[in-house]
Design a protein around this motif. Structure first.
Motif, PDB file in Angstrom:
ATOM      1  N   TYR A  42      -6.130  30.470 -34.515  1.00  0.00           N
ATOM      2  CA  TYR A  42      -7.542  30.139 -34.761  1.00  0.00           C
ATOM      3  C   TYR A  42      -8.052  29.138 -33.739  1.00  0.00           C
ATOM      4  CZ  TYR A  42     -11.353  27.420 -36.855  1.00  0.00           C
ATOM      5  OH  TYR A  42     -12.507  26.714 -37.070  1.00  0.00           O
ATOM      6  N   VAL A  43      -7.319  28.054 -33.506  1.00  0.00           N
ATOM      7  CA  VAL A  43      -7.828  27.011 -32.611  1.00  0.00           C
ATOM      8  C   VAL A  43      -7.683  27.362 -31.140  1.00  0.00           C
ATOM      9  CG1 VAL A  43      -7.511  25.165 -34.281  1.00  0.00           C
ATOM     10  CG2 VAL A  43      -5.721  25.607 -32.622  1.00  0.00           C
ATOM     11  N   THR A  44      -6.779  28.257 -30.770  1.00  0.00           N
ATOM     12  CA  THR A  44      -6.580  28.556 -29.349  1.00  0.00           C
ATOM     13  C   THR A  44      -7.140  29.899 -28.910  1.00  0.00           C
ATOM     14  OG1 THR A  44      -4.386  29.489 -29.754  1.00  0.00           O
ATOM     15  CG2 THR A  44      -4.507  27.134 -29.198  1.00  0.00           C
ATOM     16  N   ALA A  45      -7.315  30.852 -29.830  1.00  0.00           N
ATOM     17  CA  ALA A  45      -7.737  32.182 -29.400  1.00  0.00           C
ATOM     18  C   ALA A  45      -8.659  32.890 -30.380  1.00  0.00           C
ATOM     19  CB  ALA A  45      -6.512  33.058 -29.158  1.00  0.00           C
ATOM     20  N   GLY A  46      -9.195  32.188 -31.359  1.00  0.00           N
ATOM     21  CA  GLY A  46     -10.073  32.821 -32.343  1.00  0.00           C
ATOM     22  C   GLY A  46     -11.377  33.294 -31.714  1.00  0.00           C
ATOM     23  N   ALA A  47     -11.946  34.347 -32.285  1.00  0.00           N
ATOM     24  CA  ALA A  47     -13.189  34.902 -31.754  1.00  0.00           C
ATOM     25  C   ALA A  47     -14.395  34.044 -32.110  1.00  0.00           C
ATOM     26  CB  ALA A  47     -13.385  36.316 -32.289  1.00  0.00           C
ATOM     27  N   GLU A  90     -13.110  31.322 -41.954  1.00  0.00           N
ATOM     28  CA  GLU A  90     -12.918  30.529 -43.177  1.00  0.00           C
ATOM     29  C   GLU A  90     -11.486  30.052 -43.365  1.00  0.00           C
ATOM     30  OE1 GLU A  90     -14.294  33.794 -43.895  1.00  0.00           O
ATOM     31  OE2 GLU A  90     -16.401  33.247 -43.978  1.00  0.00           O
ATOM     32  N   VAL A  91     -10.531  30.922 -43.121  1.00  0.00           N
ATOM     33  CA  VAL A  91      -9.128  30.550 -43.315  1.00  0.00           C
ATOM     34  C   VAL A  91      -8.726  29.485 -42.303  1.00  0.00           C
ATOM     35  CG1 VAL A  91      -6.745  31.379 -43.293  1.00  0.00           C
ATOM     36  CG2 VAL A  91      -8.543  32.796 -44.302  1.00  0.00           C
ATOM     37  N   GLY A  92      -9.107  29.663 -41.059  1.00  0.00           N
ATOM     38  CA  GLY A  92      -8.791  28.682 -40.033  1.00  0.00           C
ATOM     39  C   GLY A  92      -9.418  27.325 -40.312  1.00  0.00           C
ATOM     40  N   ARG A 138     -13.499  25.371 -26.455  1.00  0.00           N
ATOM     41  CA  ARG A 138     -13.719  26.819 -26.369  1.00  0.00           C
ATOM     42  C   ARG A 138     -15.140  27.227 -26.722  1.00  0.00           C
ATOM     43  NH1 ARG A 138     -10.735  29.079 -30.252  1.00  0.00           N
ATOM     44  NH2 ARG A 138     -11.287  31.121 -29.488  1.00  0.00           N
ATOM     45  N   PHE A 139     -15.787  26.487 -27.606  1.00  0.00           N
ATOM     46  CA  PHE A 139     -17.145  26.803 -28.049  1.00  0.00           C
ATOM     47  C   PHE A 139     -18.033  25.559 -27.890  1.00  0.00           C
ATOM     48  CE2 PHE A 139     -14.197  29.381 -30.550  1.00  0.00           C
ATOM     49  CZ  PHE A 139     -14.645  30.657 -30.240  1.00  0.00           C
ATOM     50  N   PRO A 140     -18.384  25.199 -26.653  1.00  0.00           N
ATOM     51  CA  PRO A 140     -19.097  23.933 -26.430  1.00  0.00           C
ATOM     52  C   PRO A 140     -20.509  23.892 -27.022  1.00  0.00           C
ATOM     53  CG  PRO A 140     -18.920  25.171 -24.384  1.00  0.00           C
ATOM     54  CD  PRO A 140     -18.107  25.902 -25.410  1.00  0.00           C
ATOM     55  N   ARG A 141     -21.151  25.027 -27.183  1.00  0.00           N
ATOM     56  CA  ARG A 141     -22.535  25.043 -27.685  1.00  0.00           C
ATOM     57  C   ARG A 141     -22.629  25.303 -29.183  1.00  0.00           C
ATOM     58  NH1 ARG A 141     -25.428  28.218 -22.725  1.00  0.00           N
ATOM     59  NH2 ARG A 141     -25.058  26.561 -21.218  1.00  0.00           N
TER      60      ARG A 141
END
Length: 86
Positions: free
Chosen positions: A37-42, A47-49, A71-74
């Motif tokens: 989840y933290v390194t490669a999640g879409a 919810e689980v992550g 990974r998701f700066p915005r």
């Protein structure tokens, strides 16, 4: 020694071995799910992550939140990664 028969394992020892194996497998599955989840999640909103990350000790939670922010700066940080949420 080669001719000696091995004593059978007691039921309690067998039950403890199986329980330990299930526990290790459970922690491994949950740990792998969180790491994925933290390194490669879409998305950062899985919810689980989010739940697993929110319940981890502070150093692991901080590391996970940093990876998600990188990974998701915005994106708005998920629950547990915003200040004052735990």
């Amino acid at each position: 020694m080669a001719g000696e028969a091995q004593r059978p394992q007691s039921r309690l020892a067998l039950a403890l071995t199986v329980a330990c194996g299930i526990l290790v497998a459970g922690f491994g599955t949950i740990g792998w799910r969180w790491y994925a989840y933290v390194t490669a999640g879409a998305t950062p909103y899985d919810e689980v992550g989010i739940e697993v990350n929110r319940r981890l000790p502070a150093p692991l939670r901080t590391w996970g939140c940093e990876r998600i922010r990188d990974r998701f700066p915005r994106a708005v940080p998920p629950y547990g990664c915003q200040p004052g949420q735990i």
